[in-house]
Design a protein around this motif. Structure first.
Motif, PDB file in Angstrom:
ATOM      1  N   LEU A  46       0.859  -1.322   0.171  1.00 33.66           N
ATOM      2  CA  LEU A  46       0.097  -0.119   0.273  1.00 33.66           C
ATOM      3  C   LEU A  46       0.751   1.087   0.044  1.00 33.66           C
ATOM      4  CD1 LEU A  46      -2.639   1.203   0.413  1.00 33.66           C
ATOM      5  CD2 LEU A  46      -2.210   1.181   2.793  1.00 33.66           C
ATOM      6  N   THR A  47       0.580   2.135  -0.670  1.00 28.24           N
ATOM      7  CA  THR A  47       1.287   3.587  -0.887  1.00 28.24           C
ATOM      8  C   THR A  47       0.052   4.567  -0.534  1.00 28.24           C
ATOM      9  OG1 THR A  47       1.136   3.540  -3.205  1.00 28.24           O
ATOM     10  CG2 THR A  47       3.258   2.936  -2.536  1.00 28.24           C
ATOM     11  N   VAL A  48       0.498   5.548   0.288  1.00 33.72           N
ATOM     12  CA  VAL A  48      -0.510   6.573   0.770  1.00 33.72           C
ATOM     13  C   VAL A  48      -0.127   7.772   0.566  1.00 33.72           C
ATOM     14  CG1 VAL A  48      -2.357   7.366   2.541  1.00 33.72           C
ATOM     15  CG2 VAL A  48      -1.612   4.899   2.272  1.00 33.72           C
ATOM     16  N   HIS A  49      -0.466   8.579   0.132  1.00 29.42           N
ATOM     17  CA  HIS A  49       0.027  10.088  -0.170  1.00 29.42           C
ATOM     18  C   HIS A  49      -1.025  11.421   0.278  1.00 29.42           C
ATOM     19  CE1 HIS A  49       3.651   8.809  -2.526  1.00 29.42           C
ATOM     20  NE2 HIS A  49       2.614   8.035  -2.870  1.00 29.42           N
ATOM     21  N   VAL A  50      -0.596  11.945   0.992  1.00 29.01           N
ATOM     22  CA  VAL A  50      -1.407  13.163   1.466  1.00 29.01           C
ATOM     23  C   VAL A  50      -1.127  14.236   0.747  1.00 29.01           C
ATOM     24  CG1 VAL A  50      -2.130  14.691   3.597  1.00 29.01           C
ATOM     25  CG2 VAL A  50      -1.637  12.311   4.000  1.00 29.01           C
ATOM     26  N   SER A  51      -1.861  14.804  -0.002  1.00 30.11           N
ATOM     27  CA  SER A  51      -1.319  15.843  -1.224  1.00 30.11           C
ATOM     28  C   SER A  51      -2.266  16.833  -1.166  1.00 30.11           C
ATOM     29  CB  SER A  51      -1.243  15.009  -2.298  1.00 30.11           C
ATOM     30  OG  SER A  51      -0.395  13.928  -2.344  1.00 30.11           O
ATOM     31  N   THR A  52      -2.002  18.091  -1.730  1.00 31.64           N
ATOM     32  CA  THR A  52      -2.729  19.152  -1.918  1.00 31.64           C
ATOM     33  C   THR A  52      -2.975  18.953  -3.778  1.00 31.64           C
ATOM     34  OG1 THR A  52      -1.011  20.502  -2.303  1.00 31.64           O
ATOM     35  CG2 THR A  52      -2.101  20.759  -0.172  1.00 31.64           C
ATOM     36  N   LYS A  53      -1.810  18.563  -4.393  1.00 26.04           N
ATOM     37  CA  LYS A  53      -1.941  18.621  -5.901  1.00 26.04           C
ATOM     38  C   LYS A  53      -1.421  17.275  -6.531  1.00 26.04           C
ATOM     39  CE  LYS A  53      -1.796  21.897  -8.208  1.00 26.04           C
ATOM     40  NZ  LYS A  53      -0.576  22.773  -8.235  1.00 26.04           N
ATOM     41  N   LEU A  54      -1.534  16.887  -7.469  1.00 22.55           N
ATOM     42  CA  LEU A  54      -1.350  15.715  -8.524  1.00 22.55           C
ATOM     43  C   LEU A  54       0.216  15.931  -8.768  1.00 22.55           C
ATOM     44  CD1 LEU A  54      -2.742  13.152  -9.387  1.00 22.55           C
ATOM     45  CD2 LEU A  54      -2.832  14.341 -11.742  1.00 22.55           C
ATOM     46  N   ASN A  55       0.757  14.690  -8.434  1.00 20.98           N
ATOM     47  CA  ASN A  55       2.560  14.704  -8.720  1.00 20.98           C
ATOM     48  C   ASN A  55       2.671  13.118  -9.106  1.00 20.98           C
ATOM     49  OD1 ASN A  55       3.134  13.086  -6.416  1.00 20.98           O
ATOM     50  ND2 ASN A  55       2.989  15.022  -5.221  1.00 20.98           N
ATOM     51  N   ARG A  56       3.954  12.916  -9.658  1.00 20.28           N
ATOM     52  CA  ARG A  56       4.571  11.810 -10.122  1.00 20.28           C
ATOM     53  C   ARG A  56       4.196  10.642  -9.321  1.00 20.28           C
ATOM     54  NH1 ARG A  56       5.975   8.479 -14.481  1.00 20.28           N
ATOM     55  NH2 ARG A  56       7.229   7.174 -13.789  1.00 20.28           N
ATOM     56  N   SER A  57       4.350  10.998  -7.948  1.00 18.17           N
ATOM     57  CA  SER A  57       4.271   9.541  -6.918  1.00 18.17           C
ATOM     58  C   SER A  57       2.768   8.976  -6.689  1.00 18.17           C
ATOM     59  CB  SER A  57       4.705  10.220  -5.534  1.00 18.17           C
ATOM     60  OG  SER A  57       6.173  10.556  -5.390  1.00 18.17           O
ATOM     61  N   HIS A  58       1.776   9.780  -7.261  1.00 19.20           N
ATOM     62  CA  HIS A  58       0.424   9.272  -7.435  1.00 19.20           C
ATOM     63  C   HIS A  58       0.378   7.974  -8.426  1.00 19.20           C
ATOM     64  CE1 HIS A  58      -0.531  13.329  -5.379  1.00 19.20           C
ATOM     65  NE2 HIS A  58      -0.343  12.605  -4.607  1.00 19.20           N
TER      66      HIS A  58
END
Length: 759
Positions: free
Chosen positions: A486-498
C-alpha cells in the motif's frame, strides 16, 4: 482571468537559449509573478491572497524557509513565493471525473509539469489492487484500508512514514506520535535528502544541528560567504538581507561552480532605485570546482594559522576542544593540491584570505552545493573550523547559516520527525503520553527505499511531498515503490508519486497553507519554524478548495483512532478539535516551547533557544565546540568525463515545476538541457545545440542513462556540468551517498556524454 489547465503535455525537447542574465528580480520578476498568479487564481484572488503572504496575521509562504524581517513590506513575498502560492490557491480542480478519464498508466506517461498544472485534488481517491483507475472513496473507508494493511504486517517496522517540509509543527508532532505509538521510528523526511549533512556536522561540532544566526546577524556582519547556494532562485528574499548587509558595509564572497544572476546584482522590486539600478552583491566570486570546498576552507585555515594575531586565542582556549589535532592536520594543506581540487588560482585564494582577515564578524551561508557530496559532512565541519578559529560563533554578526529549502522542514525535525531520535526526546514523550516509544533507530530515505526494494517494508505513507520524483536512482526507487502492498499520499496537488503505486494506493487530499481550517472548537491556526529558528503562526483565509478536504492534523488524528483503537490513551479526538491542546503537549515535551500558546500569540513569534548563539555554550560530548581533522577529499574526474551537479531552474521549487523557463540562465521552453563549459565542450566534441545522453558511472557497473539533453555552452567551472532535477535523478545511484549523513550525493556525479538519438 484564470486560465484552464493544459490539455496536453508541451513539447520539451527543443529548448531555446538566450544570453545569460546578470541581475535578478526587478520589473521582470514583478511581471512574471503577477502573470503566473493570475493564470492560476484570476486578478481579484491574486490580490487578496498575495497580500497575506508572510504577514503577521496571514499565512506562511509554502515555499522556502527564509525568515521574515520584523518590519514587513506590504508585498512580503518573492517571485517564486508568488508561484508557490498560486499553485496552491489555484482555481483549477482535479475531480473524480479527471481520474475516470485518466487511468494510472496514462498519468505515468505525463510530465511533472503537466500533472501539477491540473489543479487541486478534491476527493479521497483509491486505487484497488489490479484496478486501472483511481476511484473516489469515503474518508472512513480510506482509513479502514490503511488499518487493514497495517494490521496485516508482521511488525510496525514494515511501515514507513515520510514527511515533507510543508507539514506544520502541529501535524508533524502528531504524525511522529502516531508512528511511535504504533511502534516504529521509520520517519524519513526530506531533510535526509538535503541538510542532513549540515545537521550531522553541526551537532558534532557545536552541539546544535541548526544555524547559529538570526536575520539581524547578517545585517551586522563584516563578511558573508555564500557557498554552494543560489538564493536568486531558491531563496529570493535572502537577496534583500544581503542588500541590507551590503548597505551596512559588509563584503560578500560567493563560492559556486556557476555564476548566478542573483548574487551578481539584485534589483530590489520594493524601491524605485532598486528596480532601475540595483545593488551589486558579490565582491569576490570564487568559481570553484564541484566538491572542492573542503580543500578551500582547509587551506584558508592553514593561512589563518600562519598569520600572526589572526586566531582568537582566548575563544579557542576557553570554548573549544581538539585544537592541536586540527592545527596539525591544517598545516599539511598543500597549495598545489588545493588549486587542483578547487580550480581556483593562488590570487583568488589570497584575495579571499585578505577579506577574511579584515573581518571581525563573519557569517558562512550554504545549501545543497555543500551538503550533497560524499565528503559533505567533513566539508561543513571544516567550515565550522574556519569560524571557530576567529571566534565567529556566539558573536553578533557571525556564525553558521545553513539555508533550509522548504518551509518548516526545520520545524518538522524539531517536532521529532527523525529516524534517529535522541533518548531525551523519547524519555519526554514516554513521560507525557504514558507509552514506551521504540528505541531502535528507524529508516532514512535511502534505507527506506532499500527496505521497499527488498520486501522488508510493505506500507509507505507520505505526509506531503513527491517522494518518487525527489529520490535518487529513479528506476530503482520506482521499482521499490511498486513492490509495496500500500502507498498513501497526503497531498494538495497531483504529482508523479501518485502514478507510481503499490498494489493498492490512496490519495488523501488536504488543506493548504492558504486555506481556512475549521474544526470542532472553531477556526484553527498552525505554526512553523523558519531557517533561523523563529517560530510563528500561520493562518489561512481562503475557503477550502473542496468540502471533502481534511487538514493534516485531522488526517493523522482520525488515522490514529482507527489504527490504534480504544487502547490508545492519547486524546486524538481532542487534538483534532483544538490544535491548542497539541501545542500544550509540545510545550511539555520539547525544550524551548514552554508556554507555547501564549508566546505564539505574539504576531512576531519567538526565537527558539540556541546555546552556542545565546550564551557561547556548546552542548557537545566534550562540552565545548569541537575542532575536527578529517582528511581532505574531492571528487576524482576520469579523462573524458564531467562532474555533474543537479539543480533547479528558476521556474521550479523542489520537484514542483511552475513553467519551462530558466530566465536568469537564458533557457526557455525546455528542461532537458545540460550546461557545459565551452572549453570542455570543445575537448569532448560537444557542439552547442547538439544533443547527448547523460550516462553516469558508478562502481556497480550499472548503466544509468538520461537521454536527449541539449548541450548548452555555459560559463561553468572547468570539468563541471549542470542539469535540472528531477529529470537527472535517474543518474544518482542509491548508494552514492554522503558519509555519516547518508544524503544522496547529487552534486558530484561522474558522467560521460554520448551522442543522442535525438540529435
Amino acid at each position: 482571468m484564470a486560465r484552464k489547465s493544459p490539455k496536453g503535455d508541451p513539447v520539451q525537447d527543443a529548448p531555446q537559449v538566450a544570453p545569460v542574465q546578470h541581475s535578478a528580480a526587478g520589473i521582470p520578476a514583478i511581471g512574471h509573478s503577477l502573470r503566473m498568479a493570475q493564470q492560476q487564481m484570476g486578478v481579484r484572488r491574486t490580490a487578496l491572497t498575495l497580500l497575506r503572504v508572510n504577514q503577521k496575521d496571514g499565512f506562511d509562504c509554502p515555499g522556502c524557509a527564509w525568515p521574515e524581517p520584523e518590519h514587513r513590506h506590504t508585498a512580503e513575498f518573492c517571485e517564486n513565493g508568488a508561484k508557490a502560492v498560486a499553485e496552491e490557491a489555484t482555481l483549477r480542480r482535479v475531480t473524480p471525473d479527471f481520474f475516470a478519464a485518466h487511468p494510472v498508466a496514462d498519468l505515468a506517461t505525463r510530465s511533472g509539469y503537466w500533472l501539477g498544472q491540473q489543479g487541486r485534488l478534491t476527493h479521497p481517491m483509491y486505487l484497488a489492487e489490479g484496478a486501472e483507475r483511481y476511484e473516489p472513496v469515503p474518508w472512513e473507508r480510506a482509513f479502514d484500508i490503511i488499518g487493514e494493511e497495517l494490521a496485516a504486517l508482521d511488525s510496525p517496522d514494515e511501515s514507513v512514514y515520510y514527511t515533507s517540509g510543508r507539514t506544520s509543527n502541529e501535524a508533524a508532532f502528531l504524525y511522529q506520535l502516531f508512528a511511535r505509538e504504533l511502534g516504529t521510528n521509520n520517519l524519513p523526511d526530506c531533510s535526509n535528502m538535503c541538510h542532513e549533512s549540515s545537521g550531522s556536522a553541526l551537532t558534532e561540532t557545536i552541539g546544535v544541528g541548526k544555524g547559529s544566526v538570526l536575520l539581524e546577524d547578517l545585517y551586522k556582519s563584516d563578511l558573508i560567504i555564500v557557498a554552494g547556494q543560489n538564493p536568486g532562485t531558491n531563496h529570493p528574499r535572502m537577496l534583500s538581507a544581503l542588500e541590507k548587509a551590503k548597505n551596512n558595509g559588509a563584503k560578500i564572497i560567493t563560492v559556486n561552480p556557476l555564476p548566478e544572476a542573483g548574487l551578481e546584482r539584485f534589483k530590489n522590486p520594493q524601491t524605485p532605485q532598486g528596480m532601475l539600478k540595483g545593488t551589486a552583491l558579490t565582491d569576490l566570486f570564487l568559481q570553484i570546482r564541484l566538491g572542492g570546498d573542503q580543500a578551500l576552507f582547509r587551506l584558508l585555515n592553514k593561512l589563518i594559522l600562519e598569520t600572526d594575531g589572526a586566531v582568537d586565542e582566548e575563544f579557542v582556549r576557553e570554548h573549544t576542544h581538539g585544537y592541536e589535532e586540527f592545527t596539525e592536520a591544517a598545516r599539511t594543506a598543500d597549495w598545489d593540491e588545493t588549486l587542483a581540487a578547487t580550480g581556483l588560482t593562488r590570487e583568488n585564494i589570497e584575495e579571499a584570505l585578505a577579506m577574511v582577515l579584515a573581518s571581525k564578524r563573519t557569517v558562512v551561508c550554504w545549501a545543497m552545493g555543500l551538503t550533497q557530496h560524499k565528503h559533505a559532512v567533513p566539508t561543513i565541519r571544516e567550515v565550522v573550523n574556519f569560524l571557530l578559529l576567529r571566534g565567529n560563533i556566539g558573536r553578533p554578526g557571525a556564525g553558521v547559516c545553513p539555508v533550509r529549502g522548504h518551509s518548516n522542514v526545520q520545524g518538522d525535525r524539531t517536532m521529532g520527525i527523525f529516524e534517529r531520535p535522541a533518548p531525551a526526546f523519547l524519555d519526554a514523550l514516554e513521560k507525557e503520553f504514558g507509552f514506551a516509544p521504540p528505541r531502535e533507530h528507524g529508516l532514512d530515505v535511502v534505507r527506506a527505499i532499500e527496505a521497499l526494494r527488498d520486501g522488508k517494508a510493505k506500507v509507505f505513507f507520505a505526509m506531503g511531498g513527491n517522494f518518487v520524483a525527489a529520490s535518487p536512482d529513479t528506476e530503482v526507487t520506482e521499482a521499490a515503490m511498486r513492490k509495496a502492498r500500500l502507498t498513501v499520499h497526503v497531498s494538495t496537488k497531483l504529482n508523479r508519486s501518485h502514478a507510481v503505486t503499490g498494489a493498492r494506493a490512496l490519495i488523501l487530499p488536504t488543506l493548504g497553507r492558504t486555506e481556512r481550517d475549521l474544526q470542532g472548537s472553531g477556526e484553527q491556526f498552525v505554526t512553523v519554524e523558519d531557517s533561523m529558528g523563529m517560530v510563528h503562526a500561520s493562518r489561512g483565509r481562503l475557503e477550502p478548495a473542496s468540502p471533502h478536504l481534511l487538514s493534516e492534523p485531522a488526517i493523522v488524528c482520525r488515522l490514529a483512532r482507527r489504527v490504534l483503537g480504544p487502547g490508545s490513551a492519547t486524546p486524538w479526538e481532542e487534538f483534532e478539535k483544538d490544535y491548542a491542546t497539541v501545542r500544550d503537549r509540545i510545550a511539555r515535551v520539547i525544550p524551548g516551547f514552554e508556554d507555547f500558546n501564549a508566546r505564539v500569540a505574539d504576531p512576531a513569534g519567538f526565537a527558539l533557544p540556541h546555546a552556542p548563539r545565546d550564551e557561547r555554550r556548546f552542548p557537545t560530548a566534550t562540552g565545548k565546540a569541537n575542532f575536527t581533522a578529517a582528511p581532505v577529499e574531492f571528487p576524482a574526474l576520469p579523462k573524458g568525463r564531467l562532474l555533474l551537479q543537479t539543480l533547479r531552474s528558476h521556474d521550479q521549487y523542489n520537484t514542483t515545476i511552475y513553467g519551462l523557463d530558466d530566465r536568469y540562465r537564458g533557457i526557455k521552453n525546455g528542461r532537458r538541457v545540460v550546461l557545459v563549459n565551452p572549453d570542455d565542450a570543445r575537448e569532448l566534441n560537444l557542439a552547442d545545440g547538439s544533443y547527448a545522453d547523460l550516462v553516469s558511472e558508478w562502481r556497480d557497473g550499472v548503466e544509468r542513462r538520461a537521454p536527449g539533453f541539449r548541450i548548452v555552452h555555459y560559463p561553468t567551472a572547468r570539468g563541471c556540468a549542470a542539469a535540472y532535477y528531477p529529470e537527472t535523478n535517474v543518474l544518482i545511484p542509491l548508494d552514492a551517498t554522503a558519509d555519516t549523513s547518508n544524503t544522496p550525493a547529487s552534486k558530484s556525479v561522474v558522467v560521460r556524454l554520448e551522442q543522442s538519438g535525438t540529435d
